[in-house]
Design an enzyme around this catalytic site. Structure first.
Site: not given
Ligand SMILES: [Zn+2]
Length: 454
Positions: A289, A277, A351, A323-324
């Protein structure tokens, strides 16, 4: 037992039959990536050049442009954007928080949780009630909770070897704590950072309000801050906690998934996705991340091209957006697949950080998993031993509705939650060689998926 041995024997034979050419190709993949990979430099550009890129921000748009240009430069067959509407939450000015213990005022590090409302402009100050879980909170009841700040202080279980399991066991406090506390009349919710580390970095992350509950502001407190607050409460149950945050949810914004593709030569209609992501939290450069997952995914396609491999099936690198705090990119990608009648046979997501590879989790039927098992001897020399049923990935999750087999890249995650959703998730925290080994293991898996299907 004999039957089992026989079954393993058959698998071994099948793998050996495939292995000479495959093991040579996999060795070439590792040689190419460990010798020539630009992925670490790409990660530098994404983290230091683009920087934080929370959905809806200027940084997120910059990341879209950057990854599109990068994939175009690689000469992939097709690079395109998929439009998705994303939430646009902004933190505003940095938060302030302190424990007022008698005459003593001790400042503690907090970070508003993504999706939270602001406090009143002057902040909120109230007595604190500490709980470890929602049941304990409900047992206290509205009478004891009303007008207080609820402090959720259950740590990640350090005895679990799988840190993601420990994370899953604690993250409900972050996601739903404010709703549970708000229902009982609390005026704020402070959540212990979901991490195994003991330090001064608050870990933000997504939260959402249940429908129909009073909205109260919520923030993460660093683990050191949580320990101090808990200890202070034992000494003085009447202390107060003050916090002020300035965050705001703005209207949705148009954003994009970024997709690069190499067309299949024999079965172009069968698609294999590899992705990560593109969005990150606003506090972070988003190196582990999930900048790592993004550059590794692009590296899979670059390597296939560099080695002159002509994939039978279509291989796509997908940079998922949001995504977050919404998963709109993952959901949107599956919607596009449905609308265009695309057939996704497999999807791989990275991820869990750019750390040393250990294996892959597989979401699929027992038969589909059994098809992967003969590949194990080909991957074992590269340290990939942990291959079996396990989580896939949040962004590729919506593809499961089509029967797509999902693969979650599994690195060593013991240190992942030191960085997760904090200001220290920076480029410097990622090791070049570990990042490249991850890209190589993903390329090896994608190569085998392309060769043999599922
Ligand atoms: Zn992530």
């Amino acid at each position: 037992m004999k039957k089992l041995l026989l079954a393993f024997g058959l698998f071994a034979t099948a793998a050996q039959a495939k292995s000479p050419a495959d093991s040579v190709t996999i060795r070439k993949i590792y040689t190419e990536i460990l010798g020539n990979s630009p992925s670490y430099e790409w990660l530098r550009q994404l983290t230091k050049g683009v920087g934080p890129r929370l959905s809806g921000s200027a940084g997120a748009q910059k990341a879209v442009d950057w990854s599109k240009q990068l994939m175009e430069k690689q000469g992939f067959d097709r690079v395109f954007l998929q439009e998705v509407m994303v939430p646009h939450w902004v933190r505003g000015a940095k938060e302030v928080a302190y424990i007022q213990n008698g005459k003593q005022k001790i400042t503690v590090p907090i970070a508003a949780l993504g999706g939270s409302i602001a406090t009143a402009p002057k902040g909120v100050e109230a007595p604190v009630i500490e709980v470890k879980n929602f049941q304990e909170l409900r047992d206290l009841g509205a009478e004891k909770v009303k007008g207080k700040i609820v402090f959720f202080n259950r740590p990640m279980d350090p005895t679990k070897l799988n840190t993601f399991e420990a994370y899953a066991g604690a993250v409900d406090q972050r996601g739903n704590g404010a709703s549970e506390a708000g229902k009982l009349g609390a005026v704020g919710a402070i959540v212990r950072s979901v991490t195994t580390a003991m330090d001064d970095n608050p870990h933000t992350g997504g939260m959402r309000y249940a429908t129909g509950v009073p909205l109260i502001p919520t923030a993460a407190i660093s683990t050191n801050g949580a320990e101090l607050l808990s200890k202070s409460l034992k000494e003085n149950a009447n202390l107060t906690f003050y916090f002020k945050q300035n965050c705001e949810m703005l209207p949705d914004v148009k954003s994009y998934n970024v997709v690069g593709e190499i067309k299949g030569s024999e079965k172009p209609e069968e698609i294999i996705v590899v992705g990560g992501h593109l969005d990150s939290w606003d506090l972070a450069e988003g190196a582990h991340d999930d900048g790592s997952g993004c550059v590794q995914s692009i590296e899979v396609l670059r390597t296939i091209k560099a080695l002159g491999i002509k994939p039978k099936r279509t291989i796509r690198a997908v940079m998922f957006m949001n995504e977050e705090n919404g998963l709109r990119g993952g959901v949107g990608y599956a919607d596009y697949a449905k609308k265009n009648n695309e057939k996704h046979i497999a999807a791989v997501e990275s991820d869990e950080g750019g750390f040393t590879p250990r294996g892959f989790g597989i979401v699929g039927t027992a038969e589909q998993r059994a098809k992967v098992m003969p590949w194990k001897p080909l991957l074992a020399p590269y340290g990939l031993h942990d291959i079996g049923a396990g989580p896939g990935g949040a962004d590729i999750g919506p593809l499961a509705q089509f029967g797509t087999v999902l693969f979650g890249f599994k690195p060593d995650t013991q240190r992942y939650f030191d960085f997760h959703h904090t200001g220290i998730d920076r480029f410097e925290g990622v090791n070049k060689r570990e990042l490249e080994l991850g890209a190589a293991s993903m390329t090896a898996l994608v190569y085998l998926l392309d060769q043999y299907g599922l």
